[in-house]
Scaffold this motif. Structure first.
Motif, short mmCIF file in Angstrom:
data_model
loop_
_atom_site.label_atom_id
_atom_site.label_comp_id
_atom_site.label_asym_id
_atom_site.label_seq_id
_atom_site.Cartn_x
_atom_site.Cartn_y
_atom_site.Cartn_z
N ASN A 320 -24.92 -54.32 87.49
CA ASN A 320 -24.47 -53.02 87.97
C ASN A 320 -24.53 -53.13 89.49
OD1 ASN A 320 -24.20 -50.43 88.89
ND2 ASN A 320 -25.55 -49.52 87.35
N THR A 322 -23.76 -51.38 91.91
CA THR A 322 -24.15 -50.26 92.77
C THR A 322 -25.64 -49.94 92.63
OG1 THR A 322 -23.55 -48.63 91.10
CG2 THR A 322 -21.84 -49.25 92.71
N ALA A 323 -26.32 -50.55 91.68
CA ALA A 323 -27.75 -50.28 91.51
C ALA A 323 -28.55 -51.11 92.52
CB ALA A 323 -28.18 -50.63 90.09
C1 LIG Z 1 -25.27 -48.23 87.96
O1 LIG Z 1 -26.28 -47.84 88.87
C2 LIG Z 1 -26.08 -46.54 89.40
C3 LIG Z 1 -27.11 -46.34 90.49
O2 LIG Z 1 -28.41 -46.60 90.01
C4 LIG Z 1 -26.16 -45.53 88.28
O3 LIG Z 1 -25.94 -44.24 88.80
C5 LIG Z 1 -25.11 -45.85 87.23
O4 LIG Z 1 -25.24 -44.99 86.12
C6 LIG Z 1 -25.24 -47.30 86.77
N1 LIG Z 1 -24.11 -47.62 85.90
C7 LIG Z 1 -24.27 -48.13 84.68
C8 LIG Z 1 -23.03 -48.45 83.94
O5 LIG Z 1 -25.39 -48.31 84.20
#
Ligand SMILES: *[C@@H]1O[C@H](CO)[C@@H](O)[C@H](O)[C@H]1NC(C)=O
Ligand SMILES: *[C@@H]1O[C@H](CO)[C@@H](O)[C@H](O)[C@H]1NC(C)=O
Ligand SMILES: *[C@@H]1O[C@H](CO)[C@@H](O)[C@H](O)[C@H]1NC(C)=O
Ligand SMILES: *[C@@H]1O[C@H](CO)[C@@H](O)[C@H](O)[C@H]1NC(C)=O
Length: 412
Positions: A320, A322-323
């Motif tokens: 992920n 963006t995490a």
């Molecule tokens: C990815 O990480 C972001 C930020 O932590 C979060 O908001 C999002 O739900 C995550 N996406 C998935 C597909 O897990």
């Protein structure tokens, strides 16, 4: 000849430097002022390196189109043991070659966020098991400084830039560069966040596979990743752990961070199991694990430190991007299970050092979660049990690379 008058004005010249200056004044010199000795003589605090240039004509006399990273006197003094090292000529020669980039690199060409990897003249197989010779990495810091990174977490900041001589350029640096070493000493003494990974390789008898071959790329999870899975590892059999660790190795290919492209698939040492590269801005991911420290140089390749243990059975895991942190592909069972810090597994499997002469990894009572797994692995190790005592610290020193270097690392 402006530098001679500058030196004269400064008054207190070291005698060796005076001797060099004197010979320059007395004898006819070709292309006066542009040969390496003259250029160094024009700089303060370069006495030791100037002496080496004189003593090692085989290394320095026929240079062309190179860049020399020249440590100043204080850089040599910081080593502490310079005088004793200087006696070992073949090793000094190798080390000097490692200070010479095989191309001209001006400091202005080093762009922030875009490190330059340059081969050096060190390709003696006794020190370098990588194609095209050992590398130095140049990086521009936020404050504009250019930093050279070498083996063993040793870095040097450029103090004087782009001095021209008839064979190329000289960059004066504040630390002596250290020739990259094998995984054992590098993980154990320079990047201690890799000691669980290293211990796991000893425990499974895989250590030789990761250290005796040429041109390797190793994806090494940091200690916290192992700690998180301490309980999970203790539930696994030795062969399962071995298979997982083998998946972290790319044999026969040195892949630096800049060479990793989106959707690249690298061949792991497990047949038909690939490692998948993803990128997002400056972040690089291997499957779903993120590279948290890139391009740790080894004598036989490179280590990319990652934030999670990889699994050959989750080779399709996607990050992920963006995490801020990636989820482990194994079910955490260790630190989070108890809500307190579990002991980091495998660290007790490291063989002895000078300070622990008896090789007797502790296990069982008192070492907690990881110990059962370690014991299981140990008894079925392909090496037939506990690895023999080996004083890795001594091996490093014996090779003449220098003392423990932690104190020398330039804070970035
Ligand atoms: C990815 O990480 C972001 C930020 O932590 C979060 O908001 C999002 O739900 C995550 N996406 C998935 C597909 O897990
Ligand atoms: C040269 O070395 C001396 C002694 O270590 C130090 O005091 C001085 O600042 C150095 N000069 C330069 C220009 O680095
Ligand atoms: C590995 O490195 C050695 C030493 O530089 C080189 O001779 C050899 O061709 C390389 N092997 C592969 C498979 O790249
Ligand atoms: C280089 O690799 C070969 C095997 O390919 C090994 O025998 C040798 O010990 C290695 N040398 C170094 C300095 O690591």
């Amino acid at each position: 000849m402006f530098f001679f008058s500058a030196r004269a004005a400064s008054g207190a010249l070291p005698s060796a430097l005076l001797a060099i200056v004197a010979t320059l004044f007395s004898g006819p010199t070709t292309a006066a002022g542009t040969d390496l000795s003259s250029v160094l003589a024009g700089q303060v605090n370069m006495t030791i390196f100037s002496g080496l240039v004189k003593d090692y004509p085989d290394v320095f006399s026929k240079l062309s189109g190179v860049t020399i990273a020249a440590p100043n006197d204080n850089a040599f003094r910081k080593l502490g043991n310079w005088e004793s090292m200087a006696a070992n000529k073949p090793l000094i020669e190798a080390r000097l070659k490692y200070h010479i980039l095989a191309r001209e690199v001006t400091m202005g060409s080093v762009i922030r966020g875009d490190s330059i990897f340059s081969p050096t003249l060190l390709n003696d197989p006794a020190f370098s098991n990588v194609t095209n010779g050992q590398q130095l990495i140049l990086t521009k810091q936020p404050n504009g400084d250019v930093v050279f990174t070498s083996g063993f977490a040793t870095r040097g900041t450029v103090l004087v830039e782009d001095l021209k001589f008839d064979g190329g350029l000289v960059q004066i640096i504040d630390s002596v560069m250290r020739v990259p070493e094998p995984l054992q000493s590098t993980a154990r003494d320079a990047y201690t966040d890799l000691t669980a990974f290293l211990g796991a390789l000893y425990a499974t008898g895989l250590i030789d596979e990761f250290t005796d071959a040429a041109n390797l790329t190793i994806f090494a999870p940091h200690n916290a990743a192992f700690q998180l899975l301490a309980g999970a590892f203790s539930d696994m059999g030795a062969e399962q752990i071995k298979r997982i660790l083998s998946y972290h190795l790319v044999p026969g290919k040195v892949v630096h961070s800049w060479e990793m492209k989106v959707n690249d698939a690298l061949d792991s040492s497990i047949t038909d199991k690939k490692l998948h590269v993803q990128r997002n801005a400056n972040s690089i991911f291997i499957n779903s694990a993120q590279i948290i420290q890139a391009d740790i140089l080894l004598s036989n390749g490179v280590v990319q430190m990652i934030d999670n243990v990889l699994s050959p059975d989750s080779d399709n895991a996607k990050p992920n991007v963006t995490a801020t942190a990636q989820n482990p592909v194994f079910t955490p069972k260790g630190a989070t299970e108890t809500g307190s810090a579990a002991p980091t597994p495998f660290i007790t499997q490291l063989p002895c050092t000078v300070s622990c002469p008896v090789s007797q990894p502790t296990g069982g009572a008192g070492t907690g979660g990881g110990a059962a797994g370690e014991a299981g692995v140990r008894s079925t190790s392909s090496k037939g049990g506990v690895p023999a005592a080996r004083c890795t610290g001594m091996a490093g020193a014996g090779l003449g690379f220098g003392l423990a270097v932690g104190a020398l690392v330039v804070a970035l």
